[in-house]
Design an enzyme around this catalytic site. Structure first.
Site, PDB file in Angstrom:
ATOM      1  N   THR A 193       0.819  -1.217   0.000  1.00  0.00           N
ATOM      2  CA  THR A 193       0.000   0.000   0.000  1.00  0.00           C
ATOM      3  C   THR A 193       0.851   1.263   0.000  1.00  0.00           C
ATOM      4  OG1 THR A 193      -0.266   0.117   2.418  1.00  0.00           O
ATOM      5  CG2 THR A 193      -1.822  -1.253   1.194  1.00  0.00           C
ATOM      6  N   LEU A 238      -2.926   4.698  -0.635  1.00  0.00           N
ATOM      7  CA  LEU A 238      -4.337   4.277  -0.666  1.00  0.00           C
ATOM      8  C   LEU A 238      -4.392   2.807  -0.247  1.00  0.00           C
ATOM      9  CD1 LEU A 238      -6.008   5.929  -3.783  1.00  0.00           C
ATOM     10  CD2 LEU A 238      -6.402   6.396  -1.366  1.00  0.00           C
ATOM     11  N   HIS A 239      -4.431   2.589   1.045  1.00  0.00           N
ATOM     12  CA  HIS A 239      -4.319   1.237   1.585  1.00  0.00           C
ATOM     13  C   HIS A 239      -5.448   0.319   1.114  1.00  0.00           C
ATOM     14  CE1 HIS A 239      -1.270   2.704   4.400  1.00  0.00           C
ATOM     15  NE2 HIS A 239      -2.108   3.658   4.767  1.00  0.00           N
ATOM     16  N   ASP A 240      -6.674   0.645   1.501  1.00  0.00           N
ATOM     17  CA  ASP A 240      -7.787  -0.297   1.372  1.00  0.00           C
ATOM     18  C   ASP A 240      -8.222  -0.588  -0.063  1.00  0.00           C
ATOM     19  OD1 ASP A 240      -7.900  -0.739   4.136  1.00  0.00           O
ATOM     20  OD2 ASP A 240      -9.101   1.066   4.420  1.00  0.00           O
TER      21      ASP A 240
END
Length: 309
Positions: A193, A238-240
């Site tokens: 991420t 933008l992890h998720d």
């Protein structure tokens, strides 16, 4: 045929973008969105999930509230990253879309029993709801097609402590239940991420898309201020959305099957994902741990799908 998924989430700006990506993708059938306490308390995460569904024009998707605290510990939240509402950067309001009746944990169990082997669980926050479902109904472990989660780290190590990533840190006991469940797991850790950064050019591309893009750009503008100050990079990770992107285009990612254990005893390393990347133990492999991503391909996918609204 669309792949059935349940998104378990604690929105969070990046959670919101992940939900928008999923709802814009015909390859995915979002059976439910289940809220959990994490980035902000449950009263806000369940509200935020309903707001995102309204923004997407998808008020047909059931949103249920789940666990308001970790299995065994007091809740730790992340308003310092996401703001007091969890969705700071845009005006937050009380949505018209009502919560679906019932508890998220019960809905997860019901959906899995009704469609054994067909549903992928997509946790974007602490794993409390998923672990609670596995503990309440052990039979569902064999009915989950896969768990694809954002959490943990290996080389990047921690973002909330020196040793731990936030989602795992908040409820390490829940994470230990999930990683010990025998369910096939794909892990999108910080190592991946932190390679998908919201540069100026990428945010400008979002903003050019119109209403939805402007909303996403406003979220990322707010969200990135913390990470830029902390890491000194050119944008925020933008992890998720990586979870949803892996489902849509797994060829953008690479990783390996390894053993992952969760540290639950030590206060120093609480929530650490002890990832045996180099195979130095004989512990059995229990997760596909993703190590790299084509960042340009990721943002091309995300921008194209957001442009469909």
């Amino acid at each position: 045929m669309a792949q059935k998924i349940i998104i378990d989430t604690d929105p969070g700006q990046d959670d919101a973008v992940a939900i928008l990506l999923a709802l814009a993708s015909p390859e995915l059938e979002v059976r439910a969105i289940t809220a959990v306490a994490g980035n902000v308390p449950l009263a806000l995460t369940q509200r935020n999930a309903r707001i995102v569904c309204e923004i997407a024009g998808r008020t047909d998707v059931p949103v249920l509230a789940g666990c308001d605290a970790p299995l065994k510990r007091p809740l730790v939240t992340a308003e310092h990253v996401h703001g007091k509402t969890g969705l700071d950067g845009v005006d937050v309001y009380e949505p018209e879309l009502p919560l679906t009746e019932g508890h998220a944990v019960d809905r997860i169990i019901e959906e899995l029993r009704a469609a054994p082997g067909e549903i992928i669980l997509c946790p974007l926050g602490p794993l409390t709801n998923i672990a609670a479902a596995l503990q309440k109904a052990p039979d569902i472990a064999g009915k989950i097609a896969r768990i694809v989660l954002m959490g943990g780290a290996y080389f990047e190590v921690g973002n909330i402590t020196p040793a731990a990533e936030f989602n795992i840190y908040v409820d390490p006991e829940a994470a230990a239940v999930v990683f010990g469940s025998g369910v096939p797991i794909t892990v999108l850790p910080l190592d991946v991420t932190h390679k998908v950064l919201t540069t100026r050019a990428r945010i400008d591309a979002f903003r050019a898309l119109g209403r939805i893009g402007e909303t996403v750009a406003a979220w990322t503008d707010f969200f990135e201020r913390f990470d830029v100050a902390k890491y000194g990079g050119e944008g925020a990770p933008l992890h998720d959305p990586c979870v949803i992107a892996w489902l849509l285009k797994p060829e953008l990612f690479s990783g390996r099957e390894i053993n992952v254990e969760i540290e639950v005893e030590s206060e120093l390393t609480r929530g650490m994902t002890v990832a045996d990347w180099w195979g130095v133990t004989d512990r059995p492999k229990n997760a596909l741990f993703i190590g790299d991503v084509d960042a340009d391909g990721f943002f091309e996918l995300l921008t194209e799908r957001l442009g469909r609204y």
